[in-house]
Design a protein around this motif. Structure first.
Motif, PDB file in Angstrom:
ATOM      1  N   ALA A   1       0.635  -1.517  -0.197  1.00  0.00           N
ATOM      2  CA  ALA A   1       0.546  -0.508   0.049  1.00  0.00           C
ATOM      3  C   ALA A   1       0.178   1.527   0.351  1.00  0.00           C
ATOM      4  CB  ALA A   1      -1.043  -0.150   1.438  1.00  0.00           C
ATOM      5  N   ILE A   2       0.104   2.742  -0.769  1.00  0.00           N
ATOM      6  CA  ILE A   2       1.430   3.461  -1.026  1.00  0.00           C
ATOM      7  C   ILE A   2       0.734   4.781   0.032  1.00  0.00           C
ATOM      8  CG2 ILE A   2       2.106   3.068  -2.294  1.00  0.00           C
ATOM      9  CD1 ILE A   2       0.437   4.321  -4.203  1.00  0.00           C
ATOM     10  N   LYS A   3      -0.864   4.239   0.201  1.00  0.00           N
ATOM     11  CA  LYS A   3      -1.363   4.845   1.277  1.00  0.00           C
ATOM     12  C   LYS A   3      -2.188   4.141   2.077  1.00  0.00           C
ATOM     13  CE  LYS A   3      -3.148   7.357  -3.082  1.00  0.00           C
ATOM     14  NZ  LYS A   3      -4.185   7.656  -3.031  1.00  0.00           N
ATOM     15  N   ASP A   4      -3.174   5.130   3.007  1.00  0.00           N
ATOM     16  CA  ASP A   4      -3.768   3.536   3.994  1.00  0.00           C
ATOM     17  C   ASP A   4      -5.065   3.517   3.173  1.00  0.00           C
ATOM     18  OD1 ASP A   4      -2.130   3.911   5.863  1.00  0.00           O
ATOM     19  OD2 ASP A   4      -3.399   6.023   7.156  1.00  0.00           O
ATOM     20  N   ILE A   5      -5.830   2.462   3.155  1.00  0.00           N
ATOM     21  CA  ILE A   5      -6.687   1.445   2.642  1.00  0.00           C
ATOM     22  C   ILE A   5      -7.853   1.188   3.791  1.00  0.00           C
ATOM     23  CG2 ILE A   5      -7.542   0.916   0.932  1.00  0.00           C
ATOM     24  CD1 ILE A   5      -4.621   0.368  -0.337  1.00  0.00           C
ATOM     25  N   LYS A   6      -9.152   1.873   4.061  1.00  0.00           N
ATOM     26  CA  LYS A   6      -9.920   1.163   4.569  1.00  0.00           C
ATOM     27  C   LYS A   6     -10.549   0.087   4.253  1.00  0.00           C
ATOM     28  CE  LYS A   6      -9.968   4.497   7.604  1.00  0.00           C
ATOM     29  NZ  LYS A   6      -9.067   4.215   8.793  1.00  0.00           N
ATOM     30  N   LYS A   7     -11.271  -0.772   5.109  1.00  0.00           N
ATOM     31  CA  LYS A   7     -11.877  -1.889   5.134  1.00  0.00           C
ATOM     32  C   LYS A   7     -13.053  -1.644   4.287  1.00  0.00           C
ATOM     33  CE  LYS A   7     -14.093  -6.164   6.704  1.00  0.00           C
ATOM     34  NZ  LYS A   7     -15.409  -6.708   8.058  1.00  0.00           N
ATOM     35  N   GLY A   8     -13.138  -2.462   3.502  1.00  0.00           N
ATOM     36  CA  GLY A   8     -14.182  -2.501   2.117  1.00  0.00           C
ATOM     37  C   GLY A   8     -13.991  -1.240   0.831  1.00  0.00           C
TER      38      GLY A   8
ATOM     39  N   THR B   1     -10.249  -6.471   2.793  1.00  0.00           N
ATOM     40  CA  THR B   1     -11.312  -7.091   3.922  1.00  0.00           C
ATOM     41  C   THR B   1     -10.658  -6.902   5.134  1.00  0.00           C
ATOM     42  OG1 THR B   1      -9.899  -8.646   3.725  1.00  0.00           O
ATOM     43  CG2 THR B   1     -11.245  -9.447   1.810  1.00  0.00           C
ATOM     44  N   SER B   2      -9.761  -5.498   5.156  1.00  0.00           N
ATOM     45  CA  SER B   2      -9.601  -6.437   6.756  1.00  0.00           C
ATOM     46  C   SER B   2      -8.101  -3.810   6.320  1.00  0.00           C
ATOM     47  CB  SER B   2      -8.325  -6.625   7.365  1.00  0.00           C
ATOM     48  OG  SER B   2      -7.628  -6.270   6.819  1.00  0.00           O
ATOM     49  N   ASP B   3      -8.797  -3.365   7.520  1.00  0.00           N
ATOM     50  CA  ASP B   3      -7.724  -2.100   6.993  1.00  0.00           C
ATOM     51  C   ASP B   3      -6.494  -2.040   6.603  1.00  0.00           C
ATOM     52  OD1 ASP B   3      -9.957  -0.382   7.578  1.00  0.00           O
ATOM     53  OD2 ASP B   3      -9.329  -0.072   9.747  1.00  0.00           O
ATOM     54  N   ILE B   4      -6.034  -1.699   5.823  1.00  0.00           N
ATOM     55  CA  ILE B   4      -4.286  -1.937   5.388  1.00  0.00           C
ATOM     56  C   ILE B   4      -3.923  -0.492   5.536  1.00  0.00           C
ATOM     57  CG2 ILE B   4      -2.697  -2.269   3.571  1.00  0.00           C
ATOM     58  CD1 ILE B   4      -5.668  -3.691   2.017  1.00  0.00           C
ATOM     59  N   CYS B   5      -2.237   0.024   6.318  1.00  0.00           N
ATOM     60  CA  CYS B   5      -1.935   0.664   6.767  1.00  0.00           C
ATOM     61  C   CYS B   5      -0.752   1.411   5.343  1.00  0.00           C
ATOM     62  CB  CYS B   5      -0.993   0.633   7.881  1.00  0.00           C
ATOM     63  SG  CYS B   5      -2.260   0.750   9.124  1.00  0.00           S
ATOM     64  N   LYS B   6      -0.360   1.966   5.151  1.00  0.00           N
ATOM     65  CA  LYS B   6       0.670   2.644   4.438  1.00  0.00           C
ATOM     66  C   LYS B   6       2.117   1.882   3.987  1.00  0.00           C
ATOM     67  CE  LYS B   6       3.340   6.489   2.691  1.00  0.00           C
ATOM     68  NZ  LYS B   6       3.367   8.334   2.682  1.00  0.00           N
ATOM     69  N   GLY B   7       2.339   1.410   3.327  1.00  0.00           N
ATOM     70  CA  GLY B   7       3.828   0.164   3.730  1.00  0.00           C
ATOM     71  C   GLY B   7       3.571  -1.200   4.263  1.00  0.00           C
ATOM     72  N   ASP B   8       1.899  -1.780   4.008  1.00  0.00           N
ATOM     73  CA  ASP B   8       1.740  -3.468   4.142  1.00  0.00           C
ATOM     74  C   ASP B   8       1.103  -3.788   2.947  1.00  0.00           C
ATOM     75  OD1 ASP B   8       0.956  -2.885   6.827  1.00  0.00           O
ATOM     76  OD2 ASP B   8      -1.385  -2.880   6.699  1.00  0.00           O
TER      77      ASP B   8
END
Length: 99
Positions: A51-58, A72-79
């Motif tokens: 991820a290059i930015k935070d991505i919220k679930k959904g 399917t879950s919150d994904i943080c920048k760098g995950d």
């Protein structure tokens, strides 16, 4: 700093690695002239996404300017972005309507 990941479209929220990258490695990415640094939270295999930015679930996962799945879950920048936190929207026979 070497560019070790590719962002193909300015709307993408993930980058694709061009080699194996290690947890805590700082990556320089170029988003059409806007250089950003991302510190990786996990090891990322060659050819995989982070991820290059935070991505919220959904929210949609966007690669090459196309929606390729949904978080399917919150994904943080760098995950690491892969099957453990994304459901694919492509090639899903279980979602296709039989005619």
């Amino acid at each position: 700093m070497l560019k070790l990941a590719v962002v193909a479209n300015e709307n993408d929220n993930v980058a694709t690695t061009v080699k194996y990258l290690k947890k805590q490695q700082e990556i320089l990415i170029d988003i059409f002239g806007d250089e950003q640094r991302v510190r990786l939270n996990e090891h990322i295999p060659f050819g995989h996404k982070f991820a290059i930015k935070d991505i919220k679930k959904g929210e949609e996962i966007i690669k090459y300017g196309e929606e390729i799945g949904q978080a399917t879950s919150d994904i943080c920048k760098g995950d690491y972005v892969h099957v453990h936190n994304v459901i694919s929207e492509r090639g899903r026979g279980d979602l296709e309507v039989l005619k």
